[in-house]
Design a protein around this motif. Structure first.
Motif, mmCIF file in Angstrom:
data_model
loop_
_atom_site.group_PDB
_atom_site.id
_atom_site.type_symbol
_atom_site.label_atom_id
_atom_site.label_comp_id
_atom_site.label_asym_id
_atom_site.label_seq_id
_atom_site.Cartn_x
_atom_site.Cartn_y
_atom_site.Cartn_z
ATOM 1 N N PHE A 108 0.592 -0.910 -0.597
ATOM 2 C CA PHE A 108 0.111 -0.058 0.494
ATOM 3 C C PHE A 108 1.098 1.327 0.242
ATOM 4 N N SER A 109 2.274 1.263 0.863
ATOM 5 C CA SER A 109 2.777 2.637 0.641
ATOM 6 C C SER A 109 3.727 2.873 -0.437
ATOM 7 N N VAL A 110 4.048 1.721 -0.912
ATOM 8 C CA VAL A 110 4.537 1.622 -2.431
ATOM 9 C C VAL A 110 3.206 2.749 -3.505
ATOM 10 N N PHE A 111 2.213 1.937 -3.580
ATOM 11 C CA PHE A 111 1.641 2.794 -4.311
ATOM 12 C C PHE A 111 1.483 4.382 -4.690
ATOM 13 N N GLY A 134 -2.981 -4.706 0.058
ATOM 14 C CA GLY A 134 -2.613 -3.422 -0.518
ATOM 15 C C GLY A 134 -2.823 -2.149 -2.013
ATOM 16 N N LEU A 135 -2.936 -3.500 -3.030
ATOM 17 C CA LEU A 135 -3.658 -2.919 -4.057
ATOM 18 C C LEU A 135 -4.770 -2.740 -4.056
ATOM 19 N N LEU A 136 -5.628 -2.789 -3.705
ATOM 20 C CA LEU A 136 -7.242 -3.025 -3.250
ATOM 21 C C LEU A 136 -7.879 -1.868 -2.719
ATOM 22 N N THR A 137 -6.885 -1.409 -1.608
ATOM 23 C CA THR A 137 -6.290 -1.096 -0.950
ATOM 24 C C THR A 137 -7.003 0.948 -1.474
ATOM 25 N N PHE A 138 -5.439 1.052 -2.010
ATOM 26 C CA PHE A 138 -4.846 1.727 -2.659
ATOM 27 C C PHE A 138 -5.800 2.499 -3.913
ATOM 28 N N LEU A 139 -6.565 1.061 -4.240
ATOM 29 C CA LEU A 139 -7.631 1.471 -5.809
ATOM 30 C C LEU A 139 -9.517 1.997 -4.870
ATOM 31 N N PHE A 140 -9.308 1.654 -3.613
ATOM 32 C CA PHE A 140 -10.986 1.933 -3.068
ATOM 33 C C PHE A 140 -10.824 3.191 -2.352
ATOM 34 N N ARG A 141 -9.413 3.457 -1.855
ATOM 35 C CA ARG A 141 -9.147 4.843 -1.145
ATOM 36 C C ARG A 141 -9.227 5.937 -2.337
ATOM 37 N N ILE A 142 -8.313 5.649 -3.610
ATOM 38 C CA ILE A 142 -7.604 7.047 -4.011
ATOM 39 C C ILE A 142 -9.135 7.317 -5.798
#
Length: 529
Positions: free
Chosen positions: A210-213, A268-276
């Motif tokens: 998540f941090s990387v994304f 991490g990827l899904l959390t990034f996509l949902f949040r942003i």
């Protein structure tokens, strides 16, 4: 010869003093810092919700197992953990009955319906939270801190505001009962790792991915590397609660090391996509339950092959490991057919329900519109549709003028005692933060704005939702101006609207929607616009 009694059981054969109850007790201990801080932060109502969820989960577990004649698992504390996790994922403003309903969904639907402890296909507490979010979004996303209804820090950050990362780390913020204090959750997570209750692989890979994304997004969006922006995302939105306490659930997470890594990356990827890119500022809950559904597939491709794999499928006479592939193909066909049948049945049921509810829904929507008309023209005694109006032509005209809005359906004329008072326009704006907003705009015969009323508004609680208050809406009433504009430095003329604090996007969307309606009203009268 002395006889020896042997105890035979299925694999795996593991020597360990830990029991389910001891593991669950460790989880409860690890959650105590966040729970205590949640009660300190939000007061008695948080304590009541925690007790309600725990007691309800225990009751529903005992009741279902008694009815189904299953062995009782109440004493293993798994129901206590589910209740505690559910409570920590709730807004302190949630009513008690809703907490009981969520507990019933977690235990009966997600856990017991699929066989009880060890058989659930997703984390019960998160499944219940998502169920409540879908069913009661308003209550679940209303947050109060220090007696003031406000948005969570991530919602403020997403709408362009600034947040205090130190407050987020300590927990002096609005949010769900257990997500606010990052330091309390880190202490609990460290306790679980030291006690070897959980492996650090999933939390570290999850948070790291998540941090990387977030870092790449910061660079790509032109912000550059902003450590505080990353820190805010790490401390907020329940990331620590999800990473250490729910993504690591034994039943719904992979058991292989490679599987844990893949699982963490997907989270991490899904959390990034949902949040942003999603409508919500959080994303952790949905990321985890979706990843839970992928666990069987992840383990299928990450499970190490044992020596002689395929021999168990050979026939007694002849046969080869190729039979394993045939079995796999057969299983895929059966699974596909089963999914197809379930989809068809579910689709048929939904279509039937939709057909039954279609007319009542249409009547309710029409009543809502009439109520909105009366709100913007309180003295009108009759409403009639204006002949010859074409919504597509009107929307195309607005688009040519640069407005990102549509005029829906028909223009409604408002009369009193047979005399025309003005018109009501139903306008949909595509510029709002939480999705399209729809409002009814009343324009008097002389061009005076008679008022606005919202038909649809899905903005952030405590921020954008303040647009639906009399204080904000009244700024548009009784003013005869060509166009409105918003300001953050105080209103100095009729044309100016005082912007909502922390909700500039919502203010802009509402102002532009009103201006679109005024422009089209002037156009209908043959004005210059």
């Amino acid at each position: 010869m002395e006889e020896t009694t042997l105890s035979i059981s299925a694999s795996p054969h593991v020597r360990d003093r830990k029991t389910t109850s001891s593991l669950m007790l460790d989880v409860i201990i690890a959650l105590l810092p966040a729970s205590v801080f949640g009660v300190y932060n939000f007061g008695t109502k948080a304590f009541v919700l925690i007790l309600t969820c725990i007691a309800s989960c225990i009751f529903f577990e005992w009741g279902v197992e008694m009815l189904l004649h299953r062995n009782s698992t109440v004493k293993d504390f798994s129901a206590v953990v589910t209740g505690l996790l559910l409570a920590l994922n709730l807004s302190p403003e949630v009513p008690v009955w809703m907490a009981i309903l969520g507990s019933a969904f977690a235990i009966i639907i997600v856990k017991q319906l699929f066989g009880g402890l060890g058989q659930n296909f997703m984390n019960p507490a998160l499944g219940a939270r998502c169920f409540l979010l879908i069913s009661f979004a308003g209550k679940m996303t209303t947050f109060t801190y220090d007696g003031v209804t406000t948005a969570t820090p991530l919602a403020i950050l997403k709408s362009g505001g600034t947040v205090d990362v130190l407050d987020m780390f300590i927990g002096r913020i609005a949010g769900t009962i257990g997500e606010t204090s990052a330091i309390c959750l880190l202490i609990g997570g460290l306790y679980l790792i030291i006690r070897k209750v959980i492996s650090p692989i999933i939390p570290l890979v999850y948070i790291g991915t998540f941090s990387v994304f977030i870092f790449l997004y910061s660079l790509a969006s032109g912000m550059g590397f902003e450590p505080l922006y990353l820190a805010a995302h790490l401390c907020g939105g329940g990331l620590m609660l999800g990473a250490f306490f729910m993504a690591t659930d034994y039943v719904t997470s992979p058991i292989t090391k490679k599987g844990k890594v893949v699982f963490g990356i997907i989270l991490g990827l899904l959390t990034f996509l949902f949040r942003i890119y999603g409508g919500s500022a959080e994303g952790v809950s949905y990321a985890i339950i979706i990843s839970n559904l992928l666990v069987p597939l992840i383990e299928r491709f990450t499970q190490p092959k044992s020596f002689g794999k395929g021999a168990e499928l050979q026939k007694e006479e002849g046969g080869s490991a190729a039979d394993s592939k045939k079995m796999d193909k057969k299983s895929i066909v059966i699974a596909t057919v089963a999914i197809l049948v379930i989809t068809l049945v579910a689709g048929g049921v939904l279509a039937y329900v939709q057909q039954i509810t279609k007319k009542p829904i249409e009547q309710a929507e029409q009543q809502a519109k009439e109520d909105a008309y009366r709100e913007v023209f309180t003295d009108a005694d009759a409403f009639r549709t204006v002949d010859g109006f074409d919504s597509e032509t009107a929307s195309a005209w607005l688009s040519d003028k640069g407005y990102k809005a549509d005029i829906d359906e028909a223009v409604t004329a408002c009369d009193k005692d047979g005399n025309a008072l003005g018109y009501v326009f139903v306008i949909t704006s595509h510029e709002a933060y939480g999705g399209d907003l729809q409002l009814a705009l009343g324009v008097a015969e002389d061009g005076t704005t008679n008022g606005i009323s919202f038909l649809s508004l899905s903005e952030t609680a405590g921020l954008g939702m303040q647009a639906d208050t009399d204080e904000f809406k009244s700024q548009f009433s009784g003013k005869n101006v060509a166009q409105f504009k918003y300001t953050k430095s105080g209103v100095a003329s009729d044309e100016e609207i005082d912007a909502l604090s922390g909700a500039t996007i919502t203010t802009n969307a509402v102002t532009n929607a009103v201006n679109a309606g005024l422009s089209y009203a002037d156009y209908l009268k043959g004005g210059a616009n």
